[in-house]
Design a protein around this motif. Structure first.
Motif, PDB file in Angstrom:
ATOM      1  N   ASP A  23     -26.203  40.571  23.183  1.00 47.65           N
ATOM      2  CA  ASP A  23     -26.272  40.197  24.067  1.00 47.65           C
ATOM      3  C   ASP A  23     -25.745  38.861  24.278  1.00 47.65           C
ATOM      4  O   ASP A  23     -25.276  37.826  24.956  1.00 47.65           O
ATOM      5  CB  ASP A  23     -27.663  39.903  24.666  1.00 47.65           C
ATOM      6  N   THR A  75     -23.357  37.359  26.615  1.00 40.84           N
ATOM      7  CA  THR A  75     -23.398  36.153  27.279  1.00 40.84           C
ATOM      8  C   THR A  75     -22.065  35.224  27.440  1.00 40.84           C
ATOM      9  O   THR A  75     -21.878  34.536  27.871  1.00 40.84           O
ATOM     10  CB  THR A  75     -24.269  35.788  27.652  1.00 40.84           C
ATOM     11  N   PRO A 103     -26.302  40.194  30.785  1.00 41.08           N
ATOM     12  CA  PRO A 103     -26.650  41.509  29.684  1.00 41.08           C
ATOM     13  C   PRO A 103     -27.579  42.378  30.341  1.00 41.08           C
ATOM     14  O   PRO A 103     -28.804  42.031  31.353  1.00 41.08           O
ATOM     15  CB  PRO A 103     -27.324  40.630  28.500  1.00 41.08           C
ATOM     16  N   THR A 158     -28.745  48.138  33.042  1.00 42.74           N
ATOM     17  CA  THR A 158     -27.408  47.415  32.628  1.00 42.74           C
ATOM     18  C   THR A 158     -26.422  47.792  33.568  1.00 42.74           C
ATOM     19  O   THR A 158     -26.807  48.811  34.708  1.00 42.74           O
ATOM     20  CB  THR A 158     -26.998  48.233  31.656  1.00 42.74           C
ATOM     21  N   GLU A 190     -24.016  49.346  23.206  1.00 45.07           N
ATOM     22  CA  GLU A 190     -25.546  49.214  24.300  1.00 45.07           C
ATOM     23  C   GLU A 190     -25.916  50.975  23.749  1.00 45.07           C
ATOM     24  O   GLU A 190     -27.543  50.784  23.884  1.00 45.07           O
ATOM     25  CB  GLU A 190     -25.616  48.350  25.150  1.00 45.07           C
TER      26      GLU A 190
END
Length: 268
Positions: free
Chosen positions: A35, A39, A73, A140, A167
């Motif tokens: 994350d 970002t 995220p 997500t 992820e």
């Protein structure tokens, strides 16, 4: 950030380069590192320009907000056994609040349904510090920046895919089920699962509301159940194409497949 554990970690590409997602996502050891890298991503110029333009030209109702205006995220615990995959953050929703499905009508519909099946602590999501908790669920998207007209390009989807692949790979030890919200999500999810190590059938299964596909166990992982639902967009919910009960039914099936139960001991 040293993600290698060595004395001389490789230098990541500039966050504006299209190699940034694949380089950084593949070297992230956990969701926190993933994350943090995500970002900072600026790999898609059109999306960067749009998310920042929206933040500069706020809606009158949100004039007092400081927009997030960065990639958004995923949200939910790192040991989630159920993942819910949407499309992309809304311009004045996740792009404003910094949390997936938070601050827009689609999120209100989704979190109310999650609450109804015992997977969310409250039925609404307004901002990052509103106290909302998800129980065994990670929310997500295949594209992490708000796109113009809610329509990412295929190139933007592919550039962003390493984040979703990583992820899912981090969640893999405990992941039992995934819900894809909409055809775009379904079509983006399956290649990401393949890249993350699951055996995805060819040709790819066709999307539909209520569709369900089992990906056989691989590399010691459990079988993975993939379920499809129409996206809770206002276009779908206002027209009745997706009703609240329809979404609750899919989420209830997903909760059962994931082995989840809410705080009171039932997902229903």
């Amino acid at each position: 950030m040293d993600v290698t554990g060595g004395a001389d970690p490789p230098t990541p590409p500039n966050s504006g380069e299209d190699t940034y997602p694949s380089f950084c996502a593949g070297r992230s050891r956990g969701l926190g590192e993933l994350d943090a890298y995500l970002t900072q991503c600026r790999a898609c110029p059109r999306l960067v320009a749009w998310r920042e333009q929206v933040a500069a030209n706020r809606r009158p109702a949100f004039q007092d907000w400081e927009y997030w205006a960065r990639p958004v995220p995923g949200f939910g615990p790192p040991d989630a056994s159920l993942a819910i995959v949407g499309l992309a953050p809304a311009a004045h929703g996740g792009n404003r609040t910094g949390r997936m499905f938070t601050g827009d009508a689609s999120g209100d519909f989704l979190f109310a349904a999650l609450h109804a099946v015992g997977l969310a602590s409250r039925p609404t999501a307004t901002h990052r510090d509103d106290g909302l908790e998800l129980y065994g669920v990670r929310v997500t998207a295949p594209v992490h920046c708000a796109p113009p007209q809610n329509r990412p390009t295929p190139g933007e989807r592919d550039t962003c895919r390493p984040w979703l692949t990583a992820e899912l790979g981090i969640l893999a030890p405990g992941l039992r089920a995934v819900v894809a919200l909409g055809a775009f999500s379904w079509q983006a999810l399956l290649p990401a699962l393949g890249a993350a190590g699951w055996r995805v059938p060819r040709p790819l299964p066709v999307f539909g509301h209520g569709a369900r596909v089992t990906l056989p166990a691989a590399d010691g992982r459990p079988d993975l159940e993939i379920l499809g639902s129409y996206h809770p967009s206002q276009r779908n919910t206002f027209t009745g194409r997706l009703t609240f009960d329809m979404l609750v039914e899919v989420l209830d099936r997903a909760a059962e497949a994931a082995g989840l139960r809410g705080p009171e001991g039932s997902s229903g």
